[in-house]
Design an enzyme around this catalytic site. Structure first.
Site, PDB file in Angstrom:
ATOM      1  N   GLY A  16      -1.884  -2.334  -7.341  1.00 39.12           N
ATOM      2  CA  GLY A  16      -0.393  -2.528  -7.494  1.00 39.12           C
ATOM      3  C   GLY A  16      -0.222  -4.087  -6.714  1.00 39.12           C
ATOM      4  N   VAL A  18       1.790  -5.342  -4.003  1.00 37.62           N
ATOM      5  CA  VAL A  18       1.497  -5.293  -2.564  1.00 37.62           C
ATOM      6  C   VAL A  18      -0.130  -5.178  -2.180  1.00 37.62           C
ATOM      7  CG1 VAL A  18       1.855  -4.658  -0.098  1.00 37.62           C
ATOM      8  CG2 VAL A  18       3.674  -4.766  -1.516  1.00 37.62           C
ATOM      9  N   ASP A  37      -6.987   3.319  -7.274  1.00 35.61           N
ATOM     10  CA  ASP A  37      -5.594   3.189  -8.117  1.00 35.61           C
ATOM     11  C   ASP A  37      -6.076   3.969  -9.484  1.00 35.61           C
ATOM     12  OD1 ASP A  37      -3.253   2.215  -9.356  1.00 35.61           O
ATOM     13  OD2 ASP A  37      -3.413   0.725  -7.795  1.00 35.61           O
ATOM     14  N   GLY A  42       0.428   0.160 -11.363  1.00 36.57           N
ATOM     15  CA  GLY A  42      -0.358  -1.032 -11.053  1.00 36.57           C
ATOM     16  C   GLY A  42      -1.086  -1.617 -12.431  1.00 36.57           C
ATOM     17  N   TYR A 156      11.520   9.484  -3.067  1.00 39.31           N
ATOM     18  CA  TYR A 156      10.627   8.528  -2.443  1.00 39.31           C
ATOM     19  C   TYR A 156      11.136   8.341  -0.861  1.00 39.31           C
ATOM     20  CZ  TYR A 156       9.242   3.623  -1.542  1.00 39.31           C
ATOM     21  OH  TYR A 156       8.760   2.639  -1.316  1.00 39.31           O
TER      22      TYR A 156
HETATM   23  P1  NAD Z   1       3.424  -0.862  -7.103  1.00 37.21           P
HETATM   24  O1  NAD Z   1       4.059   0.061  -7.889  1.00 37.21           O
HETATM   25  O2  NAD Z   1       3.121  -2.318  -7.402  1.00 37.21           O
HETATM   26  O3  NAD Z   1       1.791  -0.322  -6.225  1.00 37.21           O
HETATM   27  C1  NAD Z   1       1.675   0.925  -6.060  1.00 37.21           C
HETATM   28  C2  NAD Z   1       0.330   1.034  -6.638  1.00 37.21           C
HETATM   29  O4  NAD Z   1      -0.049   2.591  -6.316  1.00 37.21           O
HETATM   30  C3  NAD Z   1       0.259   1.098  -8.054  1.00 37.21           C
HETATM   31  O5  NAD Z   1      -1.058   0.157  -8.511  1.00 37.21           O
HETATM   32  C4  NAD Z   1      -0.092   2.440  -8.503  1.00 37.21           C
HETATM   33  O6  NAD Z   1      -0.841   2.541  -9.698  1.00 37.21           O
HETATM   34  C5  NAD Z   1      -0.788   3.242  -7.523  1.00 37.21           C
HETATM   35  N1  NAD Z   1      -0.639   4.531  -7.297  1.00 37.21           N
HETATM   36  C6  NAD Z   1       0.538   5.175  -7.524  1.00 37.21           C
HETATM   37  N2  NAD Z   1       0.335   6.544  -7.406  1.00 37.21           N
HETATM   38  C7  NAD Z   1      -1.208   6.603  -7.030  1.00 37.21           C
HETATM   39  C8  NAD Z   1      -1.988   7.689  -7.085  1.00 37.21           C
HETATM   40  N3  NAD Z   1      -1.388   9.156  -7.229  1.00 37.21           N
HETATM   41  N4  NAD Z   1      -3.324   7.556  -6.799  1.00 37.21           N
HETATM   42  C9  NAD Z   1      -3.730   6.089  -7.029  1.00 37.21           C
HETATM   43  N5  NAD Z   1      -3.065   5.128  -7.266  1.00 37.21           N
HETATM   44  C10 NAD Z   1      -1.676   5.377  -7.185  1.00 37.21           C
HETATM   45  O7  NAD Z   1       4.343  -0.892  -5.689  1.00 37.21           O
HETATM   46  P2  NAD Z   1       4.176  -1.976  -4.404  1.00 37.21           P
HETATM   47  O8  NAD Z   1       5.410  -2.609  -4.504  1.00 37.21           O
HETATM   48  O9  NAD Z   1       2.927  -2.776  -4.340  1.00 37.21           O
HETATM   49  O10 NAD Z   1       4.062  -0.755  -3.182  1.00 37.21           O
HETATM   50  C11 NAD Z   1       2.891  -0.648  -2.580  1.00 37.21           C
HETATM   51  C12 NAD Z   1       3.315   0.278  -1.308  1.00 37.21           C
HETATM   52  O11 NAD Z   1       4.220  -0.339  -0.469  1.00 37.21           O
HETATM   53  C13 NAD Z   1       3.888   1.646  -1.675  1.00 37.21           C
HETATM   54  O12 NAD Z   1       3.313   2.473  -0.802  1.00 37.21           O
HETATM   55  C14 NAD Z   1       5.402   1.212  -1.431  1.00 37.21           C
HETATM   56  O13 NAD Z   1       6.049   2.469  -1.039  1.00 37.21           O
HETATM   57  C15 NAD Z   1       5.322   0.331  -0.130  1.00 37.21           C
HETATM   58  N6  NAD Z   1       6.529  -0.512  -0.191  1.00 37.21           N
HETATM   59  C16 NAD Z   1       6.664  -1.653  -0.760  1.00 37.21           C
HETATM   60  C17 NAD Z   1       7.895  -2.208  -0.965  1.00 37.21           C
HETATM   61  C18 NAD Z   1       8.186  -3.399  -1.677  1.00 37.21           C
HETATM   62  O14 NAD Z   1       9.104  -4.123  -1.289  1.00 37.21           O
HETATM   63  N7  NAD Z   1       7.217  -3.727  -2.508  1.00 37.21           N
HETATM   64  C19 NAD Z   1       8.896  -1.919   0.194  1.00 37.21           C
HETATM   65  C20 NAD Z   1       8.645  -0.870   0.969  1.00 37.21           C
HETATM   66  C21 NAD Z   1       7.456   0.102   0.911  1.00 37.21           C
END
Ligand code: NAD
Length: 326
Positions: A16, A18, A37, A42, A156
């Site tokens: 993903g 982050v 993942d 992602g 969420y």
């Molecule tokens: P993103 O959607 O780009 O990344 C999430 C990744 O998790 C993706 O690659 C997705 O395919 C994978 N994923 C989801 N469910 C899954 C599962 N059941 N099994 C395996 N892989 C799975 O989102 P992001 O912005 O990179 O967020 C990453 C983390 O950071 C998350 O936990 C999110 O809650 C947290 N977060 C992000 C932000 C932000 O501003 N980007 C803010 C607060 C929290």
């Protein structure tokens, strides 16, 4: 302790936005990294640059289902389990609500079980959404939040609150060494253009010279953090003896209108603004109180919004093949 060469790290959600930057951060320190993942949000493109990296491997699996240990390579113990798997865009809250609940509940427990089995440090990616639509501003970690348990964002927000609760239960009851980071709105290269979050939306519309959609007259505020600053904060927390929860982000608060104008100016776009009503339960304001992370860990974000947005725009424009104006 500082994690580096000789340490083995599991990053869930490593494909993903982050997660892939965190993978890069661990690799730069010399760690061996396994990313897991299921690519629900992602993409393989985010880790394509690691194809020839011998210290990196990728496992395609859903962390919410079955025994995580069985899906993973068996050669050795993990020192860190960093749980970043979870869709995070409001657009996904209505599209895949049950998957979001599951990855933050059963998925978190599966990761905690793995960390317990391996004697690994567990790091939870929590969120500013645990504060909901806050009535305290800025938000310190001591604030319990103002969250609807039945609204459209609950899948969420409440799931992350549950994830924090089970993380602390494993810490208190089973002695698992845990860290909780509450991430505030983070942006940067590798976001999806159709991700549904404000920054990619604004960039896509501005690049196409289409009207930029603002909700509730664009007066809601967010404090945006460039992804490299977030990764630095996460690594500081992980190396420290602090359990958290620890806010991470920036205190640079701006309205959505100001943010959209900044993006429009950087691009040199002719976009106008169009206005829609605020979505239900959308937080009106958001700014972290960063006292704890700055005093305890010496965290200081480095990348100003203009510079971070420029890098993000370049990345998204290149991905969709739109040349930037000079
Ligand atoms: P993103 O959607 O780009 O990344 C999430 C990744 O998790 C993706 O690659 C997705 O395919 C994978 N994923 C989801 N469910 C899954 C599962 N059941 N099994 C395996 N892989 C799975 O989102 P992001 O912005 O990179 O967020 C990453 C983390 O950071 C998350 O936990 C999110 O809650 C947290 N977060 C992000 C932000 C932000 O501003 N980007 C803010 C607060 C929290």
């Amino acid at each position: 302790m500082g994690y580096g060469a000789g340490h083995r790290v599991l990053v869930t959600g490593g494909g993903g936005f982050v997660g892939s930057h965190l993978v890069d951060g661990f690799l730069a320190r010399g760690c061996e990294v396994v990313a897991v993942d299921n690519n629900v949000t992602g993409t393989a493109d985010n880790i394509a640059h690691l194809a020839d990296e011998p210290r990196f491997s990728f496992v395609s699996a859903d962390v919410s289902v079955g025994d995580l240990a069985e899906a993973l390579p068996v050669d050795g113990k993990f020192d860190v389990v960093a749980h970043f798997a979870s869709p995070a865009s409001p657009a996904d809250f209505g599209r895949i609500p049950v998957e979001i609940l599951r990855v933050n509940s059963q998925g978190t427990q599966n990761c905690l079980d793995l960390a317990r089995e391996h004697g690994a440090r567990f790091l939870l990616a929590s969120t500013s959404e645990v504060y909901g639509d806050p009535q305290v501003h800025p938000q310190p970690e001591s604030y319990y939040g103002n969250v609807s348990s039945t609204g459209p964002r609950a899948v969420y927000d409440e799931a992350k609150r549950y994830a924090e609760a089970i993380t602390m239960a494993y810490h208190r009851n089973f002695g698992v060494d845990v860290r909780i980071v509450r991430i505030f709105n983070t942006y940067g290269p590798r976001m999806r253009i159709d991700d549904g979050r404000a920054i990619p939306n604004f960039i896509a519309q501005a690049l196409a010279d289409e009207p930029i959609t603002l909700y509730g007259e664009g007066r809601t505020t967010r404090s945006i953090c460039y992804v490299s600053d977030l990764v630095n904060g996460i690594l500081l927390l992980l190396d420290s003896d602090q359990t958290g929860p620890m806010n991470c982000g920036t205190e640079h608060e701006m309205t959505m209108h100001e943010l959209a104008e900044l993006i429009r100016d950087i691009i040199g776009s002719k976009s106008e603004f169009s206005y829609l009503p605020l979505p239900e339960n959308d937080p009106l304001v958001r700014r972290p109180d960063l006292t704890r992370i700055s005093t305890e860990l010496g965290y200081q974000p480095q990348v100003a919004p203009k510079e971070g947005l420029r890098r993000t725009i370049e990345d998204l424009a290149a991905k969709i093949g739109i040349p930037l104006k000079a």
